[in-house]
Design a protein around this motif. Structure first.
Motif, PDB file in Angstrom:
ATOM      1  N   TYR A 151       0.800  -1.228   0.000  1.00 41.28           N
ATOM      2  CA  TYR A 151       0.000   0.000   0.000  1.00 41.28           C
ATOM      3  C   TYR A 151       0.831   1.275   0.000  1.00 41.28           C
ATOM      4  CZ  TYR A 151      -3.605  -3.380   1.188  1.00 41.28           C
ATOM      5  OH  TYR A 151      -4.446  -4.457   1.175  1.00 41.28           O
ATOM      6  N   GLY A 152       2.146   1.151   0.001  1.00 45.31           N
ATOM      7  CA  GLY A 152       3.000   2.322  -0.100  1.00 45.31           C
ATOM      8  C   GLY A 152       3.014   3.201   1.130  1.00 45.31           C
ATOM      9  N   LEU A 153       2.727   2.647   2.299  1.00 46.77           N
ATOM     10  CA  LEU A 153       2.730   3.441   3.522  1.00 46.77           C
ATOM     11  C   LEU A 153       4.156   3.787   3.936  1.00 46.77           C
ATOM     12  CD1 LEU A 153      -0.014   1.558   5.543  1.00 46.77           C
ATOM     13  CD2 LEU A 153      -0.195   3.851   4.569  1.00 46.77           C
ATOM     14  N   ALA A 154       4.332   4.990   4.447  1.00 42.77           N
ATOM     15  CA  ALA A 154       5.653   5.460   4.856  1.00 42.77           C
ATOM     16  C   ALA A 154       6.102   4.771   6.135  1.00 42.77           C
ATOM     17  CB  ALA A 154       5.626   6.972   5.059  1.00 42.77           C
ATOM     18  N   THR A 155       7.397   4.548   6.252  1.00 43.43           N
ATOM     19  CA  THR A 155       7.958   3.917   7.440  1.00 43.43           C
ATOM     20  C   THR A 155       7.647   4.732   8.694  1.00 43.43           C
ATOM     21  OG1 THR A 155       9.745   2.882   6.187  1.00 43.43           O
ATOM     22  CG2 THR A 155      10.100   3.183   8.540  1.00 43.43           C
ATOM     23  N   GLY A 156       7.794   6.072   8.613  1.00 42.18           N
ATOM     24  CA  GLY A 156       7.543   6.917   9.778  1.00 42.18           C
ATOM     25  C   GLY A 156       6.106   6.838  10.255  1.00 42.18           C
ATOM     26  N   LEU A 157       5.170   6.771   9.318  1.00 44.97           N
ATOM     27  CA  LEU A 157       3.751   6.628   9.682  1.00 44.97           C
ATOM     28  C   LEU A 157       3.528   5.311  10.420  1.00 44.97           C
ATOM     29  CD1 LEU A 157       0.647   7.273   7.468  1.00 44.97           C
ATOM     30  CD2 LEU A 157       0.941   5.084   8.599  1.00 44.97           C
ATOM     31  N   LEU A 158       4.074   4.223   9.895  1.00 46.59           N
ATOM     32  CA  LEU A 158       3.858   2.913  10.506  1.00 46.59           C
ATOM     33  C   LEU A 158       4.505   2.832  11.885  1.00 46.59           C
ATOM     34  CD1 LEU A 158       4.400   0.821   7.275  1.00 46.59           C
ATOM     35  CD2 LEU A 158       2.256   0.988   8.559  1.00 46.59           C
TER      36      LEU A 158
END
Length: 248
Positions: A151-158
């Motif tokens: 889904y292309g989620l950013a590492t910082g968000l996760l």
């Protein structure tokens, strides 16, 4: 206090903390994939991909405008389940069960506590190092890798979701303990949570002050219709869409 076969001490804390154990509670409703299979995208039979199914369920229920929003919220929900069960056991029992992803069967369409079924009860120490290995490395890193790839989620968000989920579990555990005269549970949970937030993958995610937490990223919940911002969000109010996004 030894772990009970059914982990009954967790049940008064609510569904996010409670954990089904096969043989003690019942058996799962039919064959379910393990979380290890779900993270790897390799179910053992023709069942639908459980991780994709959970994201689709969240998207449908919240009317999420794009898959990555639903994926972020699904990630934070599963992270909260895992931190809650582990932290609750550590604070109540002084021990945690082995939550190896291969031992946890997942009903991606069910709500807590019927979503997770632990198929073996192997006690481990209830210290911060064990919780890091069990939850952060054992679950949240492979889960994040799967969601980044799909889904292309950013590492910082996760990572922010992981920190927010931990802080939320600790806050609810502290609230329950004080409301029920179990101050010794709160006294164990607070330093344990603080120790977890010294880990280099969690310490940059936000600021923990007592049981209050302010994260440095956003889970994207504000993009859900009527969602707004969460109580620990880095934004004081929902960001306004850029002119390009509004016109496109």
């Amino acid at each position: 206090m030894d772990l009970e076969p059914g982990l009954a001490a967790l049940r008064p804390l609510g569904g996010f903390f409670a954990l089904r154990t096969t043989g003690a509670d019942a058996t799962p409703p039919g064959p379910l994939p393990t979380l290890a299979e779900s993270y790897a995208g390799t179910p053992s039979d023709a069942r639908r991909d459980a991780l994709a199914s959970r994201v689709e369920t969240v998207a449908r229920r919240l009317r999420a405008p794009e898959p990555r929003v639903a994926a972020s919220i699904a990630h934070q929900g599963l992270a909260a389940r895992l931190w809650s069960a582990a932290l609750g056991c550590a604070a109540l029992y002084g021990r945690v069960p082995d939550l190896d992803p291969a031992l946890l069967r997942w009903d991606a369409g069910a709500a807590a506590p019927d979503d997770l079924w632990l198929t073996g009860l192997r006690p481990l120490p209830g210290d911060a190092a064990t919780l890091v290995d069990t939850v952060l490395h054992g679950h949240l890193e492979p889960l994040a890798a799967a969601l980044r790839a799909r889904y292309g989620l950013a590492t910082g968000l996760l990572r922010g979701n992981a920190g927010s989920a931990l802080a939320g579990a600790a806050r609810e555990l502290d609230r329950w303990a004080r409301a029920n005269g179990r101050t010794e549970v709160a006294d164990r949970a607070r330093p344990l949570t603080a120790a977890l937030f010294t880990h280099p993958l969690l310490s940059p995610t936000g600021t923990l002050t007592g049981t209050a937490f302010r994260r440095r990223s956003c889970c994207l919940y504000y993009r859900v219709p009527g969602g707004g911002v969460c109580g620990d969000c880095c934004f004081p109010r929902p960001p306004r869409p850029s002119p390009r996004a509004a016109s496109g």
